[in-house]
Design a protein around this motif. Structure first.
Motif, PDB file in Angstrom:
ATOM      1  N   PRO A  49     -17.252   1.216 -33.451  1.00  0.00           N
ATOM      2  CA  PRO A  49     -16.110   1.444 -32.075  1.00  0.00           C
ATOM      3  C   PRO A  49     -15.158   2.527 -32.137  1.00  0.00           C
ATOM      4  N   GLY A  50     -15.354   2.747 -31.306  1.00  0.00           N
ATOM      5  CA  GLY A  50     -13.962   4.369 -31.583  1.00  0.00           C
ATOM      6  C   GLY A  50     -14.489   4.873 -31.897  1.00  0.00           C
ATOM      7  N   VAL A  51     -15.459   5.665 -32.708  1.00  0.00           N
ATOM      8  CA  VAL A  51     -16.223   7.058 -33.437  1.00  0.00           C
ATOM      9  C   VAL A  51     -18.033   7.781 -32.835  1.00  0.00           C
ATOM     10  N   THR A  52     -17.270   8.715 -32.364  1.00  0.00           N
ATOM     11  CA  THR A  52     -18.395   9.180 -31.473  1.00  0.00           C
ATOM     12  C   THR A  52     -19.248  10.501 -32.635  1.00  0.00           C
ATOM     13  N   GLU A  53     -20.186  10.278 -32.786  1.00  0.00           N
ATOM     14  CA  GLU A  53     -20.522  11.522 -33.228  1.00  0.00           C
ATOM     15  C   GLU A  53     -21.401  12.315 -32.806  1.00  0.00           C
ATOM     16  N   ASN A  54     -21.188  13.866 -32.645  1.00  0.00           N
ATOM     17  CA  ASN A  54     -21.529  14.528 -31.880  1.00  0.00           C
ATOM     18  C   ASN A  54     -22.862  15.067 -32.784  1.00  0.00           C
ATOM     19  N   SER A  55     -23.798  16.105 -32.109  1.00  0.00           N
ATOM     20  CA  SER A  55     -25.204  16.602 -32.699  1.00  0.00           C
ATOM     21  C   SER A  55     -24.459  17.718 -33.235  1.00  0.00           C
ATOM     22  N   ASP A  56     -23.029  18.370 -33.479  1.00  0.00           N
ATOM     23  CA  ASP A  56     -22.769  19.676 -34.453  1.00  0.00           C
ATOM     24  C   ASP A  56     -22.107  18.862 -35.485  1.00  0.00           C
ATOM     25  N   GLY A  57     -22.178  17.518 -36.064  1.00  0.00           N
ATOM     26  CA  GLY A  57     -21.815  17.626 -36.803  1.00  0.00           C
ATOM     27  C   GLY A  57     -20.077  16.978 -37.637  1.00  0.00           C
ATOM     28  N   THR A  58     -19.753  16.797 -35.674  1.00  0.00           N
ATOM     29  CA  THR A  58     -17.874  16.547 -35.301  1.00  0.00           C
ATOM     30  C   THR A  58     -17.870  15.211 -34.715  1.00  0.00           C
ATOM     31  N   ARG A  59     -16.965  14.677 -35.506  1.00  0.00           N
ATOM     32  CA  ARG A  59     -16.262  13.308 -34.900  1.00  0.00           C
ATOM     33  C   ARG A  59     -15.265  13.131 -33.811  1.00  0.00           C
ATOM     34  N   ILE A  60     -15.411  12.208 -32.497  1.00  0.00           N
ATOM     35  CA  ILE A  60     -14.340  12.233 -31.788  1.00  0.00           C
ATOM     36  C   ILE A  60     -13.825  10.788 -32.230  1.00  0.00           C
ATOM     37  N   LEU A  61     -12.432  10.780 -33.032  1.00  0.00           N
ATOM     38  CA  LEU A  61     -12.402   8.948 -33.244  1.00  0.00           C
ATOM     39  C   LEU A  61     -11.498   8.561 -32.427  1.00  0.00           C
ATOM     40  N   ASP A  62     -10.498   7.321 -31.282  1.00  0.00           N
ATOM     41  CA  ASP A  62     -10.449   6.906 -30.419  1.00  0.00           C
ATOM     42  C   ASP A  62      -9.913   5.412 -31.257  1.00  0.00           C
ATOM     43  N   ILE A  63      -8.108   6.706 -31.512  1.00  0.00           N
ATOM     44  CA  ILE A  63      -7.291   5.011 -31.515  1.00  0.00           C
ATOM     45  C   ILE A  63      -7.125   3.418 -31.120  1.00  0.00           C
ATOM     46  N   ARG A  64      -7.624   3.631 -30.109  1.00  0.00           N
ATOM     47  CA  ARG A  64      -8.085   2.466 -29.075  1.00  0.00           C
ATOM     48  C   ARG A  64      -8.624   1.909 -29.129  1.00  0.00           C
ATOM     49  N   GLN A  65      -9.840   2.300 -28.949  1.00  0.00           N
ATOM     50  CA  GLN A  65     -11.028   1.142 -29.618  1.00  0.00           C
ATOM     51  C   GLN A  65     -11.474   0.884 -31.102  1.00  0.00           C
ATOM     52  N   GLN A  66     -10.626   2.028 -31.556  1.00  0.00           N
ATOM     53  CA  GLN A  66     -10.477   0.817 -32.915  1.00  0.00           C
ATOM     54  C   GLN A  66      -9.591   0.157 -33.574  1.00  0.00           C
ATOM     55  N   THR A  67      -8.553   0.333 -32.585  1.00  0.00           N
ATOM     56  CA  THR A  67      -7.602  -1.088 -33.000  1.00  0.00           C
ATOM     57  C   THR A  67      -8.294  -2.426 -32.273  1.00  0.00           C
ATOM     58  N   ALA A  68      -8.885  -2.079 -31.583  1.00  0.00           N
ATOM     59  CA  ALA A  68      -9.329  -3.598 -30.505  1.00  0.00           C
ATOM     60  C   ALA A  68     -10.705  -3.693 -30.851  1.00  0.00           C
ATOM     61  N   ALA A  69     -11.018  -2.662 -32.154  1.00  0.00           N
ATOM     62  CA  ALA A  69     -12.479  -3.782 -32.377  1.00  0.00           C
ATOM     63  C   ALA A  69     -11.690  -4.225 -34.175  1.00  0.00           C
ATOM     64  N   VAL A  70     -10.778  -3.464 -34.480  1.00  0.00           N
ATOM     65  CA  VAL A  70     -10.344  -4.358 -35.362  1.00  0.00           C
ATOM     66  C   VAL A  70      -9.359  -5.559 -34.975  1.00  0.00           C
ATOM     67  N   LEU A  71      -8.689  -5.141 -34.383  1.00  0.00           N
ATOM     68  CA  LEU A  71      -7.910  -6.696 -33.691  1.00  0.00           C
ATOM     69  C   LEU A  71      -9.200  -7.759 -33.412  1.00  0.00           C
ATOM     70  N   LYS A  72     -10.340  -7.656 -33.005  1.00  0.00           N
ATOM     71  CA  LYS A  72     -11.438  -8.097 -32.651  1.00  0.00           C
ATOM     72  C   LYS A  72     -11.627  -9.061 -34.004  1.00  0.00           C
ATOM     73  N   ASN A  73     -12.483  -7.920 -35.354  1.00  0.00           N
ATOM     74  CA  ASN A  73     -12.978  -8.190 -35.971  1.00  0.00           C
ATOM     75  C   ASN A  73     -11.603  -9.247 -37.374  1.00  0.00           C
ATOM     76  N   ILE A  74     -11.041  -9.241 -37.109  1.00  0.00           N
ATOM     77  CA  ILE A  74      -9.689 -10.138 -37.559  1.00  0.00           C
ATOM     78  C   ILE A  74      -9.604 -11.487 -37.290  1.00  0.00           C
ATOM     79  N   ASP A  75     -10.294 -11.072 -35.033  1.00  0.00           N
ATOM     80  CA  ASP A  75     -10.093 -12.426 -34.843  1.00  0.00           C
ATOM     81  C   ASP A  75     -11.500 -13.353 -35.404  1.00  0.00           C
ATOM     82  N   ASN A  76     -12.347 -12.296 -35.547  1.00  0.00           N
ATOM     83  CA  ASN A  76     -13.796 -12.886 -35.765  1.00  0.00           C
ATOM     84  C   ASN A  76     -13.452 -13.866 -37.436  1.00  0.00           C
ATOM     85  N   ILE A  77     -13.212 -13.225 -38.365  1.00  0.00           N
ATOM     86  CA  ILE A  77     -13.320 -13.243 -39.645  1.00  0.00           C
ATOM     87  C   ILE A  77     -12.563 -14.778 -40.162  1.00  0.00           C
TER      88      ILE A  77
END
Length: 151
Positions: free
Chosen positions: A50-78
């Motif tokens: 979550p929070g990582v978009t891989e473009n066809s040209d090999g570049t990445r878009i990284l979203d801090i909000r989506q990544q942070t939400a996913a990390v906190l959800k992962n910690i909750d699940n752990i």
């Protein structure tokens, strides 16, 4: 008492503001166990990023909000997994947040943090540290945490 003990607020009458974490937390006095959660990223158990978009040209878009939400959800699940569902992110007593770019990522990370921890009194103590790199180039945030759960 909240499941993560009592918060110490240097100025309890101060407005909540943009940052929600107390200056310190007391562990609950009832019998409890301490759970140390390793540094956790946004990657899910099924390999999604979550929070990582891989473009066809090999570049990445990284979203801090989506990544942070996913990390906190992962910690909750752990925590839920380790406690057979009797604990969760609300049991965090301390956390260290690592971000790649404090100027670019702090505000977005903090906004997601504040969605999970809605008051300083319920949030864990926290430090946020800018680092040069993280273990995977898709990561822009990693969180290490400590929780207290019922014995």
């Amino acid at each position: 008492m909240p499941p993560n003990g009592d918060a110490y607020l240097a100025r309890p009458d101060a407005p909540e503001g943009a940052t929600r974490f107390p200056q310190a937390r007391f562990a609950p006095s009832t019998p409890h166990r301490t759970l140390y959660v390793s540094g956790t990223a946004c990657v899910t158990p099924d390999g999604e990023w979550p929070g990582v978009t891989e473009n066809s040209d090999g570049t990445r878009i990284l979203d801090i909000r989506q990544q942070t939400a996913a990390v906190l959800k992962n910690i909750d699940n752990i925590i839920k997994g380790a406690t057979n569902g009797s604990g969760g992110v609300e049991n965090l007593i301390d956390a260290v947040v690592y971000v790649l770019d404090i100027k670019e990522h702090y505000v977005g990370m903090n906004e997601e943090w504040n969605k999970v921890f809605t008051t300083r009194a319920s949030a864990p103590a926290r430090a946020t540290i800018a680092v040069k790199e993280l273990p995977d180039p898709r990561m822009i945030v990693e969180i290490k945490a400590t929780a207290v759960v019922a014995a």
